[in-house]
Enzyme design. Structure first.
Site, PDB file in Angstrom:
ATOM      1  N   ARG A  12      -4.029   4.717 -26.317  1.00 50.21           N
ATOM      2  CA  ARG A  12      -2.950   5.262 -27.158  1.00 50.21           C
ATOM      3  C   ARG A  12      -2.692   6.697 -26.682  1.00 50.21           C
ATOM      4  O   ARG A  12      -3.376   7.634 -27.081  1.00 50.21           O
ATOM      5  CB  ARG A  12      -3.357   5.205 -28.629  1.00 50.21           C
ATOM      6  CG  ARG A  12      -3.641   3.775 -29.078  1.00 50.21           C
ATOM      7  CD  ARG A  12      -3.964   3.631 -30.533  1.00 50.21           C
ATOM      8  NE  ARG A  12      -5.204   4.243 -30.958  1.00 50.21           N
ATOM      9  CZ  ARG A  12      -6.415   3.697 -30.830  1.00 50.21           C
ATOM     10  NH1 ARG A  12      -6.571   2.527 -30.236  1.00 50.21           N
ATOM     11  NH2 ARG A  12      -7.486   4.319 -31.288  1.00 50.21           N
ATOM     12  N   GLU A  46     -18.289   2.887 -23.605  1.00 55.43           N
ATOM     13  CA  GLU A  46     -18.083   3.733 -24.790  1.00 55.43           C
ATOM     14  C   GLU A  46     -19.142   3.489 -25.859  1.00 55.43           C
ATOM     15  O   GLU A  46     -18.848   3.543 -27.051  1.00 55.43           O
ATOM     16  CB  GLU A  46     -16.677   3.504 -25.353  1.00 55.43           C
ATOM     17  CG  GLU A  46     -15.577   4.056 -24.472  1.00 55.43           C
ATOM     18  CD  GLU A  46     -14.305   4.408 -25.249  1.00 55.43           C
ATOM     19  OE1 GLU A  46     -14.294   4.344 -26.488  1.00 55.43           O
ATOM     20  OE2 GLU A  46     -13.309   4.730 -24.584  1.00 55.43           O
ATOM     21  N   HIS A 103       0.843  -1.185   0.000  1.00 55.33           N
ATOM     22  CA  HIS A 103       0.000   0.000   0.000  1.00 55.33           C
ATOM     23  C   HIS A 103       0.888   1.249   0.000  1.00 55.33           C
ATOM     24  O   HIS A 103       2.095   1.179   0.275  1.00 55.33           O
ATOM     25  CB  HIS A 103      -0.901   0.005   1.229  1.00 55.33           C
ATOM     26  CG  HIS A 103      -2.009  -1.004   1.148  1.00 55.33           C
ATOM     27  ND1 HIS A 103      -3.002  -1.088   2.085  1.00 55.33           N
ATOM     28  CD2 HIS A 103      -2.285  -1.964   0.226  1.00 55.33           C
ATOM     29  CE1 HIS A 103      -3.840  -2.059   1.759  1.00 55.33           C
ATOM     30  NE2 HIS A 103      -3.425  -2.606   0.637  1.00 55.33           N
ATOM     31  N   GLU A 113       1.200   3.761   2.032  1.00 58.60           N
ATOM     32  CA  GLU A 113       1.864   4.096   3.295  1.00 58.60           C
ATOM     33  C   GLU A 113       3.156   3.290   3.444  1.00 58.60           C
ATOM     34  O   GLU A 113       4.182   3.804   3.887  1.00 58.60           O
ATOM     35  CB  GLU A 113       0.957   3.761   4.496  1.00 58.60           C
ATOM     36  CG  GLU A 113      -0.352   4.506   4.539  1.00 58.60           C
ATOM     37  CD  GLU A 113      -1.470   3.746   3.836  1.00 58.60           C
ATOM     38  OE1 GLU A 113      -1.230   3.165   2.753  1.00 58.60           O
ATOM     39  OE2 GLU A 113      -2.598   3.763   4.354  1.00 58.60           O
ATOM     40  N   ARG A 149      -9.226   6.495 -20.812  1.00 59.10           N
ATOM     41  CA  ARG A 149      -9.118   5.031 -20.944  1.00 59.10           C
ATOM     42  C   ARG A 149      -8.018   4.489 -20.037  1.00 59.10           C
ATOM     43  O   ARG A 149      -8.135   3.393 -19.487  1.00 59.10           O
ATOM     44  CB  ARG A 149      -8.789   4.654 -22.392  1.00 59.10           C
ATOM     45  CG  ARG A 149      -9.979   4.682 -23.329  1.00 59.10           C
ATOM     46  CD  ARG A 149      -9.561   4.221 -24.703  1.00 59.10           C
ATOM     47  NE  ARG A 149     -10.711   4.073 -25.593  1.00 59.10           N
ATOM     48  CZ  ARG A 149     -10.642   3.609 -26.833  1.00 59.10           C
ATOM     49  NH1 ARG A 149      -9.463   3.265 -27.339  1.00 59.10           N
ATOM     50  NH2 ARG A 149     -11.720   3.487 -27.564  1.00 59.10           N
ATOM     51  N   CYS A 170      -5.376   1.169   6.382  1.00 53.18           N
ATOM     52  CA  CYS A 170      -6.168  -0.033   6.639  1.00 53.18           C
ATOM     53  C   CYS A 170      -5.711  -0.700   7.937  1.00 53.18           C
ATOM     54  O   CYS A 170      -4.549  -0.587   8.341  1.00 53.18           O
ATOM     55  CB  CYS A 170      -6.056  -1.012   5.481  1.00 53.18           C
ATOM     56  SG  CYS A 170      -4.413  -1.715   5.306  1.00 53.18           S
ATOM     57  N   TRP A 220     -14.708  11.204 -37.773  1.00 54.38           N
ATOM     58  CA  TRP A 220     -14.667  11.418 -36.350  1.00 54.38           C
ATOM     59  C   TRP A 220     -15.626  12.548 -35.988  1.00 54.38           C
ATOM     60  O   TRP A 220     -15.757  13.494 -36.772  1.00 54.38           O
ATOM     61  CB  TRP A 220     -13.261  11.815 -35.873  1.00 54.38           C
ATOM     62  CG  TRP A 220     -12.261  10.729 -36.059  1.00 54.38           C
ATOM     63  CD1 TRP A 220     -11.349  10.593 -37.043  1.00 54.38           C
ATOM     64  CD2 TRP A 220     -12.059   9.604 -35.187  1.00 54.38           C
ATOM     65  NE1 TRP A 220     -10.579   9.463 -36.854  1.00 54.38           N
ATOM     66  CE2 TRP A 220     -11.005   8.849 -35.717  1.00 54.38           C
ATOM     67  CE3 TRP A 220     -12.679   9.180 -34.012  1.00 54.38           C
ATOM     68  CZ2 TRP A 220     -10.555   7.667 -35.106  1.00 54.38           C
ATOM     69  CZ3 TRP A 220     -12.227   8.026 -33.419  1.00 54.38           C
ATOM     70  CH2 TRP A 220     -11.168   7.276 -33.964  1.00 54.38           C
ATOM     71  N   SER A 273     -29.533   1.171 -22.211  1.00 54.26           N
ATOM     72  CA  SER A 273     -29.871   0.126 -21.220  1.00 54.26           C
ATOM     73  C   SER A 273     -29.235   0.439 -19.873  1.00 54.26           C
ATOM     74  O   SER A 273     -29.864   0.266 -18.829  1.00 54.26           O
ATOM     75  CB  SER A 273     -29.341  -1.239 -21.660  1.00 54.26           C
ATOM     76  OG  SER A 273     -30.028  -1.719 -22.756  1.00 54.26           O
TER      77      SER A 273
HETATM   78  N1  LIG Z   1     -20.015   8.958 -31.031  1.00 52.92           N
HETATM   79  C1  LIG Z   1     -19.735   8.074 -30.116  1.00 52.92           C
HETATM   80  O1  LIG Z   1     -19.201   8.403 -29.054  1.00 52.92           O
HETATM   81  C2  LIG Z   1     -20.051   6.619 -30.359  1.00 52.92           C
HETATM   82  C3  LIG Z   1     -19.534   5.648 -29.500  1.00 52.92           C
HETATM   83  C4  LIG Z   1     -19.857   4.313 -29.730  1.00 52.92           C
HETATM   84  C5  LIG Z   1     -20.687   3.976 -30.763  1.00 52.92           C
HETATM   85  N2  LIG Z   1     -21.172   4.944 -31.595  1.00 52.92           N
HETATM   86  C6  LIG Z   1     -22.064   4.585 -32.700  1.00 52.92           C
HETATM   87  O2  LIG Z   1     -23.177   3.888 -32.159  1.00 52.92           O
HETATM   88  C7  LIG Z   1     -23.672   3.004 -33.173  1.00 52.92           C
HETATM   89  C8  LIG Z   1     -23.874   1.614 -32.554  1.00 52.92           C
HETATM   90  O3  LIG Z   1     -24.839   1.689 -31.544  1.00 52.92           O
HETATM   91  P1  LIG Z   1     -25.979   0.589 -31.432  1.00 52.92           P
HETATM   92  O4  LIG Z   1     -27.026   1.148 -30.553  1.00 52.92           O
HETATM   93  O5  LIG Z   1     -26.363   0.143 -32.784  1.00 52.92           O
HETATM   94  O6  LIG Z   1     -25.249  -0.657 -30.779  1.00 52.92           O
HETATM   95  P2  LIG Z   1     -24.560  -0.915 -29.351  1.00 52.92           P
HETATM   96  O7  LIG Z   1     -25.269  -0.208 -28.271  1.00 52.92           O
HETATM   97  O8  LIG Z   1     -23.114  -0.711 -29.500  1.00 52.92           O
HETATM   98  O9  LIG Z   1     -24.771  -2.478 -29.218  1.00 52.92           O
HETATM   99  C9  LIG Z   1     -26.044  -3.030 -29.048  1.00 52.92           C
HETATM  100  C10 LIG Z   1     -25.892  -4.525 -28.956  1.00 52.92           C
HETATM  101  O10 LIG Z   1     -25.314  -4.866 -27.698  1.00 52.92           O
HETATM  102  C11 LIG Z   1     -25.774  -6.152 -27.323  1.00 52.92           C
HETATM  103  N3  LIG Z   1     -26.448  -6.145 -26.026  1.00 52.92           N
HETATM  104  C12 LIG Z   1     -26.415  -7.195 -25.178  1.00 52.92           C
HETATM  105  N4  LIG Z   1     -27.092  -6.931 -24.074  1.00 52.92           N
HETATM  106  C13 LIG Z   1     -27.570  -5.686 -24.202  1.00 52.92           C
HETATM  107  C14 LIG Z   1     -28.362  -4.892 -23.353  1.00 52.92           C
HETATM  108  N5  LIG Z   1     -28.766  -5.301 -22.148  1.00 52.92           N
HETATM  109  N6  LIG Z   1     -28.722  -3.687 -23.807  1.00 52.92           N
HETATM  110  C15 LIG Z   1     -28.311  -3.251 -25.013  1.00 52.92           C
HETATM  111  N7  LIG Z   1     -27.549  -3.957 -25.855  1.00 52.92           N
HETATM  112  C16 LIG Z   1     -27.177  -5.186 -25.446  1.00 52.92           C
HETATM  113  C17 LIG Z   1     -26.704  -6.627 -28.392  1.00 52.92           C
HETATM  114  O11 LIG Z   1     -25.846  -7.381 -29.231  1.00 52.92           O
HETATM  115  P3  LIG Z   1     -26.272  -8.590 -30.153  1.00 52.92           P
HETATM  116  O12 LIG Z   1     -26.961  -7.933 -31.308  1.00 52.92           O
HETATM  117  O13 LIG Z   1     -25.009  -9.256 -30.510  1.00 52.92           O
HETATM  118  O14 LIG Z   1     -27.149  -9.461 -29.371  1.00 52.92           O
HETATM  119  C18 LIG Z   1     -27.154  -5.328 -29.031  1.00 52.92           C
HETATM  120  O15 LIG Z   1     -27.589  -5.505 -30.353  1.00 52.92           O
HETATM  121  C19 LIG Z   1     -22.628   2.990 -34.273  1.00 52.92           C
HETATM  122  O16 LIG Z   1     -23.081   3.780 -35.345  1.00 52.92           O
HETATM  123  C20 LIG Z   1     -21.424   3.609 -33.636  1.00 52.92           C
HETATM  124  O17 LIG Z   1     -20.611   4.274 -34.575  1.00 52.92           O
HETATM  125  C21 LIG Z   1     -20.868   6.246 -31.413  1.00 52.92           C
END
Ligand SMILES: NC(=O)c1ccc[n+]([C@@H]2O[C@H](COP(=O)([O-])OP(=O)(O)OC[C@H]3O[C@@H](n4cnc5c(N)ncnc54)[C@H](OP(=O)(O)O)[C@@H]3O)[C@@H](O)[C@H]2O)c1
Length: 405
Positions: free
Chosen positions: A221, A315, A60, A62, A198, A85, A184, A323
């Site tokens: 990165r 992310e 730890h 300390e 990250r 602790c 991006w 969800s």
């Molecule tokens: N701008 C940003 O910061 C950023 C970041 C990340 C993503 N994005 C964009 O987001 C888009 C993807 O998002 P998305 O909504 O289509 O997909 P997502 O949220 O990445 O993935 C959804 C999938 O996760 C799985 N999953 C399993 N349990 C789940 C639960 N309890 N709740 C929700 N999903 C669950 C399922 O996979 P299965 O289908 O395999 O069962 C579901 O189809 C892309 O266009 C990406 O470029 C943007």
């Protein structure tokens, strides 16, 4: 148990505690399932030793500081970000090491949220004749110390990892174009900041939709100018998939040298599909599903906690983050807003899921901070769920009150 006396620190003492906080920050993401802690030993106004929590399961903070100080620890004052602790888990109790070394006084920024310690460490030191002082909980240094402890607090009191949800969105609230293109949204300074974030976590989690659409690396990165320390292992790369339908050529599945990938996969996925995903560096963790057929996110988080992951960076994408919001599992948000417009009714927004029915139930942010990163704006804060938005919301709010203690 008697309440500890609280103190106001002198300028020089504040500098020492600030140094201890900087040490603790330098090991964020490297200590799970133990908290990142910093400690500084001072004798006759001179720093004689300093330390930060060593990677699991090393000494730890300390003990590191005592080792550096050697005989100079005798009669020294310790400035430490967390209560020492008094229980032996993976290492002997720090209280005993401090007593044995003859430390004169211990100044503590925050009490240990672990119910097994929670004041008992301070009590043990006082019993041994050491002067003990606890910072006032409103002192900005005490706040900073508690902020650093949030992942640990969530782990030991909530039995799940602390979840930071991060996304980048356009000014009109889109995380991708209606085609799914997301590269991006933010500029290079914001992306460099995201890699620093990250580096402070134990796992980077995405939904299968993002894995399929973006084929991400989910690696750290850092910029050449970054001051982050090297780490023993990179954050785990985590994908949740209910269906197990992931293209076999994904980077996450074929780059074991970049770190382990864990697939939290629905229990109903057929054996042959699972077999197709099994390969070096990829671990399949079978998870129960909800009646909807999707992986039970709460259980998935509990499983990650049991694996020793303390801080998860979520992310995206929209479905998974939605969800997580619906079940009140997002603790902190870090949102990058880019001054760009993309439009499109079907372009994804940050939080899909069910959502809340009324604005009066909206979650709000505590400890809100904003910062410009190049042309982009970063908004961060602790998510405060409305107590009556759901039973889970009440639980989350309860956990936060404990964190603020
Ligand atoms: N701008 C940003 O910061 C950023 C970041 C990340 C993503 N994005 C964009 O987001 C888009 C993807 O998002 P998305 O909504 O289509 O997909 P997502 O949220 O990445 O993935 C959804 C999938 O996760 C799985 N999953 C399993 N349990 C789940 C639960 N309890 N709740 C929700 N999903 C669950 C399922 O996979 P299965 O289908 O395999 O069962 C579901 O189809 C892309 O266009 C990406 O470029 C943007």
């Amino acid at each position: 148990m008697p309440e500890e006396s609280t103190i106001v620190l002198s300028e020089q003492e504040r500098e020492m505690m600030q140094r201890a906080l900087a040490l603790a920050r330098s090991v964020e993401g490297r200590t799970s399932p133990r908290p990142p802690v910093g400690a500084v030993l001072v004798r006759d106004g001179q720093m004689v030793g300093q330390g930060a929590t060593a990677p699991p399961y090393g000494p730890h903070a300390e003990v590191e500081a005592l080792r550096e100080a050697g005989p100079h620890a005798q009669g020294a004052d310790l400035y430490v970000t967390l209560e020492p602790c008094c229980i032996a888990l993976h290492t002997p109790p720090c209280t005993e090491a401090l007593i044995a070394a003859g430390v004169r006084r211990v100044v503590v920024a925050a009490r240990d949220p672990n119910p097994r310690v929670d004041g008992r460490g301070l009590q043990r030191l006082r019993q041994a004749g050491i002067e003990v002082a606890l910072l006032d909980e409103d002192d900005p240094l005490a706040r900073q110390a508690r902020e650093l402890l949030r992942p640990f607090t969530t782990l030991v009191r909530g039995n799940r990892p602390y979840v930071t949800a991060k996304w980048a969105m356009t000014l009109d609230g889109k995380i991708a174009a209606h085609t799914g293109d997301a590269f991006w949204i933010s500029g290079p300074p914001a992306r460099a900041w995201a890699h620093e974030l990250r580096d402070r976590v134990d796992g980077i989690l995405v939904g299968a939709g993002t894995a399929r659409r973006d084929d991400p690396w989910l690696t750290v990165r850092l910029a050449a100018s970054s001051e982050r320390r090297p780490r023993l292992q990179p954050p785990r790369r985590l994908v949740i998939t209910s269906s197990g339908q992931l293209p076999p050529q994904l980077r996450l599945l074929n780059t074991p040298e970049a770190g382990e990938t864990w697939l939290l996969i629905g229990e109903q996925v057929p054996a042959e599909r699972r077999a197709a995903l099994a390969r070096p560096g990829v671990r399949l963790i079978e998870m129960p599903c909800e009646p909807t057929g999707r992986v039970d996110l709460r259980q998935a988080l509990q499983r990650l906690a049991a694996e020793g992951l303390m801080h998860i960076l979520l992310e995206g994408g929209a479905a998974l983050t939605g969800s997580a919001f619906d079940c009140c599992c997002i603790d902190h948000v870090a949102v990058i807003v880019a001054p760009r417009l993309i439009g499109g009714a079907s372009a994804p927004v940050p939080l899909a899921g069910q959502g809340l029915p009324r604005l009066s139930l909206a979650a709000t942010l505590d400890d809100q901070r904003t910062q410009t990163l190049g042309d982009d704006l970063l908004i961060e804060g602790e998510v405060c769920y409305h107590p009556s938005s759901s039973v889970a919301g009440e639980a989350a709010e309860g956990a936060k009150n404990l964190t603020r203690k």
